[in-house]
Design a protein around this motif. Structure first.
Motif, PDB file in Angstrom:
ATOM      1  N   UNK A   3      37.385 -26.228  78.437  1.00 41.90           N
ATOM      2  CA  UNK A   3      37.121 -25.413  77.269  1.00 41.90           C
ATOM      3  C   UNK A   3      36.843 -26.336  76.086  1.00 41.90           C
ATOM      4  N   UNK A   4      35.602 -26.265  75.596  1.00 48.87           N
ATOM      5  CA  UNK A   4      35.172 -27.121  74.491  1.00 48.87           C
ATOM      6  C   UNK A   4      35.208 -26.277  73.225  1.00 48.87           C
ATOM      7  N   UNK A   5      36.022 -26.723  72.252  1.00 45.95           N
ATOM      8  CA  UNK A   5      36.238 -25.880  71.070  1.00 45.95           C
ATOM      9  C   UNK A   5      35.836 -26.599  69.793  1.00 45.95           C
ATOM     10  N   UNK A   6      34.766 -26.166  69.202  1.00 45.10           N
ATOM     11  CA  UNK A   6      34.340 -26.653  67.878  1.00 45.10           C
ATOM     12  C   UNK A   6      34.302 -28.179  67.772  1.00 45.10           C
ATOM     13  N   UNK A   7      33.721 -28.813  68.776  1.00 45.80           N
ATOM     14  CA  UNK A   7      33.701 -30.277  68.782  1.00 45.80           C
ATOM     15  C   UNK A   7      32.568 -30.814  67.902  1.00 45.80           C
ATOM     16  N   UNK A   8      32.948 -31.712  66.997  1.00 46.88           N
ATOM     17  CA  UNK A   8      31.955 -32.418  66.188  1.00 46.88           C
ATOM     18  C   UNK A   8      32.196 -33.908  66.305  1.00 46.88           C
ATOM     19  N   UNK A   9      31.088 -34.647  66.284  1.00 49.37           N
ATOM     20  CA  UNK A   9      31.210 -36.105  66.400  1.00 49.37           C
ATOM     21  C   UNK A   9      30.165 -36.770  65.529  1.00 49.37           C
ATOM     22  N   UNK A  10      30.578 -37.849  64.883  1.00 49.18           N
ATOM     23  CA  UNK A  10      29.653 -38.605  64.046  1.00 49.18           C
ATOM     24  C   UNK A  10      29.594 -40.059  64.481  1.00 49.18           C
ATOM     25  N   UNK A  11      28.424 -40.641  64.392  1.00 50.35           N
ATOM     26  CA  UNK A  11      28.303 -42.112  64.422  1.00 50.35           C
ATOM     27  C   UNK A  11      28.029 -42.515  62.985  1.00 50.35           C
ATOM     28  N   UNK A  12      29.044 -42.962  62.278  1.00 50.90           N
ATOM     29  CA  UNK A  12      28.864 -43.254  60.854  1.00 50.90           C
ATOM     30  C   UNK A  12      28.498 -41.979  60.129  1.00 50.90           C
ATOM     31  N   UNK A  13      27.315 -41.963  59.496  1.00 50.86           N
ATOM     32  CA  UNK A  13      26.878 -40.765  58.780  1.00 50.86           C
ATOM     33  C   UNK A  13      26.096 -39.808  59.663  1.00 50.86           C
ATOM     34  N   UNK A  14      25.723 -40.315  60.852  1.00 46.50           N
ATOM     35  CA  UNK A  14      24.859 -39.531  61.716  1.00 46.50           C
ATOM     36  C   UNK A  14      25.690 -38.604  62.599  1.00 46.50           C
ATOM     37  N   UNK A  15      25.436 -37.303  62.475  1.00 40.22           N
ATOM     38  CA  UNK A  15      26.207 -36.345  63.265  1.00 40.22           C
ATOM     39  C   UNK A  15      25.526 -36.104  64.601  1.00 40.22           C
ATOM     40  N   UNK A  16      26.180 -36.522  65.695  1.00 36.37           N
ATOM     41  CA  UNK A  16      25.605 -36.354  67.042  1.00 36.37           C
ATOM     42  C   UNK A  16      25.938 -34.999  67.621  1.00 36.37           C
ATOM     43  N   UNK A  17      27.144 -34.504  67.341  1.00 41.13           N
ATOM     44  CA  UNK A  17      27.547 -33.195  67.855  1.00 41.13           C
ATOM     45  C   UNK A  17      28.006 -32.343  66.681  1.00 41.13           C
ATOM     46  N   UNK A  18      27.504 -31.120  66.639  1.00 40.93           N
ATOM     47  CA  UNK A  18      27.860 -30.225  65.541  1.00 40.93           C
ATOM     48  C   UNK A  18      28.503 -28.963  66.088  1.00 40.93           C
ATOM     49  N   UNK A  19      29.807 -28.869  65.906  1.00 44.38           N
ATOM     50  CA  UNK A  19      30.539 -27.637  66.184  1.00 44.38           C
ATOM     51  C   UNK A  19      30.207 -27.043  67.556  1.00 44.38           C
ATOM     52  N   UNK A  20      30.316 -27.839  68.578  1.00 39.28           N
ATOM     53  CA  UNK A  20      29.971 -27.378  69.930  1.00 39.28           C
ATOM     54  C   UNK A  20      31.124 -26.601  70.539  1.00 39.28           C
ATOM     55  N   UNK A  21      30.835 -25.420  71.011  1.00 35.95           N
ATOM     56  CA  UNK A  21      31.851 -24.590  71.643  1.00 35.95           C
ATOM     57  C   UNK A  21      31.270 -23.982  72.913  1.00 35.95           C
ATOM     58  N   UNK A  22      31.949 -24.184  74.023  1.00 37.01           N
ATOM     59  CA  UNK A  22      31.535 -23.546  75.268  1.00 37.01           C
ATOM     60  C   UNK A  22      32.656 -23.705  76.275  1.00 37.01           C
ATOM     61  N   UNK A  23      32.477 -23.117  77.442  1.00 33.99           N
ATOM     62  CA  UNK A  23      33.481 -23.369  78.465  1.00 33.99           C
ATOM     63  C   UNK A  23      32.868 -23.355  79.853  1.00 33.99           C
TER      64      UNK A  23
END
Ligand SMILES: Nc1ncnc2c1ncn2[C@@H]1O[C@H](COP(=O)(O)OP(=O)(O)OP(=O)(O)O)[C@@H](O)[C@H]1O
Ligand SMILES: [Mg+2]
Lengths: 242, 219
Positions: A3-23
């Motif tokens: 279950x993936x809940x609201x995952x966000x990830x940044x490399x420095x200022x660059x956002x690679x993942x934005x609020x990913x939610x799924x299962x």
């Protein structure tokens, strides 16, 4: 299961993942597709904590990845992963590639690990190559060994990151066949792939990613059938052209 | 000028003892240098800041001072500070191990860095801990990639062991210089040891070269 809940990830200022939610539910096969650089590899690697993320959480079989108390190596040992470039251990024979983590991580005896490895190797049709080193095998054969290596750990779920995209065209099917068979056996799978034939055959759901966002997350029937987002349509028309 | 061959023959047992000392010092320093060097390399590549800094400081320090000075300092300073008389032999062994570790560290670090990110991830994905991943996946490949460099460093180390004669240890050069002074045959002695150092180092470096080619074929 996952279950993936609201995952966000940044490399420095660059956002690679934005609020990913799924299962991904038990026994489900979920295909992830999307243009290059959209964050598919990053997303799938967050599931077994190969890539850390700054926001949100992922729960795998009830275990939270964001929880700092989680024993990540132990969690990873229960999640099988297959890489684009196979990543067999080049200094070990095929037999040892299949046995080493069973022995060192799961504590199985050498005989037990080898027997299990041999069984899986037979299943992917490569028993004759047990004593060889990875470099002596073709890409398709290496990828089948890589799948067997992951299965040897009795994973609760299998992750695939573009398992066929580094292969010569004539080797793609031998790998897909193994994956289809796995899916039919009820294995829970999350697959980043552009093989839409595979998706049509076995996927329960299809996720379409673009620019780090999950843009579509729907059943296979909906994804290939009814109208969907403009970007997904464009993407599909491009990869289905050939 | 006469070249006194018989004096060389007479001193052969003494020189042989010296050579054995040099060889054992080389092997000891290589073994412990590689063990410490591996730990240092892992520390240098660690994301734990203090560990990383400490290891970098160690390596940079020893790579920036002459070995001769370290031998001297260790020989003189340790007894002064600790009050324990270490002696030339022990002092030489310890000095070489800690000094060479800095050089082996850099070689092994390059070896570790030559392993692709994908291999590291693959090991992690199998459930290996950091230590297991190092032990079973990364280091075996890293060492295989740098074997020729490690051996070359060992040859340099073998030549450098001659520096211990300054603290009175009886290595090959030390033995020769003692005979040279005792029998007053400096030319004979220094020519002889030069030939011995050259022969051993030359033969070994040829072997390394062969090995290098052989490894290139395997890969
Ligand atoms: N270590 C990194 N540092 C900075 N940016 C990165 C890093 N790794 C990946 N990226 C960027 O993150 C984005 C997503 O990468 P990712 O590999 O997840 O894409 P992908 O969808 O798998 O693409 P592909 O189909 O090419 O494999 C890309 O724009 C990539 O350039
Ligand atoms: Mg990718």
């Amino acid at each position: 299961m996952i279950s993936i809940k609201n995952v966000s990830k940044w490399y420095g200022n660059f956002q690679v993942l934005t609020d990913c939610t799924t299962e991904v539910k038990k026994g489900e096969v979920v295909v992830v597709c999307g243009p290059s650089g959209s964050g598919k590899s990053t997303l799938i690697k967050t599931v077994n904590a190969l890539e850390p993320f700054q926001k949100g959480d992922i729960v795998v079989d009830g275990i939270s990845i964001a929880d700092p108390k989680t024993n990540l190596p132990k969690l990873r040992s229960r999640v099988g992963m297959v890489f684009q470039h196979f990543e067999l251990f080049p200094h070990l024979t095929i037999t040892d590639n299949l046995a080493i983590a069973q022995q060192k991580v799961l504590g199985r005896s050498r005989d037990e690990a080898r027997a299990k490895g041999a069984k899986l190797l037979e299943r992917v049709g490569l028993s004759a190559h047990a004593a060889k080193f990875p470099g002596q095998l073709s890409g398709g054969q290496q990828q089948r060994v890589a799948i067997a290596r992951a299965l040897a750990m009795d994973p609760i779920v299998m992750l695939f990151d573009e398992p066929t995209s580094a292969l010569d065209p004539e080797m793609v099917n031998e790998v897909l066949d193994v994956m289809v068979q796995l899916a039919h056996e009820g294995m829970t799978m999350m697959c980043v792939t552009h093989e839409m034939g595979f998706a049509r055959k076995v996927a329960n759901r299809v996720i379409f990613m673009d620019k780090g966002k999950i843009e579509e997350d729907c059943s296979k029937e909906d994804f290939f059938g009814s109208p969907r987002g403009e970007r997904a349509q464009l993407f599909l028309s491009k990869i289905l052209q050939h | 000028m006469d070249f006194n061959f018989s004096a060389i023959v007479d001193s052969k047992d003494f020189l042989w003892e010296g050579l054995k000392y040099s060889a054992s010092l080389t092997l000891f320093a290589t073994f412990f240098g590689i063990v410490f060097g591996t730990l240092l390399a892992m520390a240098r590549l660690s994301s734990i800041k203090p560990l990383n800094l400490a290891a970098s400081a160690y390596v940079n320090l020893f790579r920036s001072v002459p070995l001769l000075l370290v031998i001297f300092w260790f020989y003189i300073l340790v007894p002064l500070i600790s009050g324990v008389q270490v002696g030339a032999d022990k002092s030489a062994y310890i000095t070489f191990a800690i000094f060479e570790a800095a050089y082996f560290c850099e070689i092994i670090r390059a070896g570790i860095q030559s392993i692709s990110r994908g291999q590291v991830s693959a090991g992690q994905a199998m459930g290996f801990t950091y230590a297991q991943n190092m032990r079973y996946v990364i280091l075996p490949q890293a060492f295989r990639n740098v074997v020729p460099l490690l051996l070359t460093q060992t040859i340099i180390l073998f030549q450098d062991t001659s520096l211990v004669y300054v603290v009175g240890a009886t290595d090959l050069l030390g033995a020769a210089s003692k005979v040279a002074n005792r029998d007053y045959i400096p030319v004979e002695m220094y020519v002889t040891v030069a030939v011995i150092y050259f022969t051993i180092s030359f033969v070994l470096s040829r072997l390394v070269k062969r090995l290098h080619t052989a490894i290139a074929v395997i890969r």
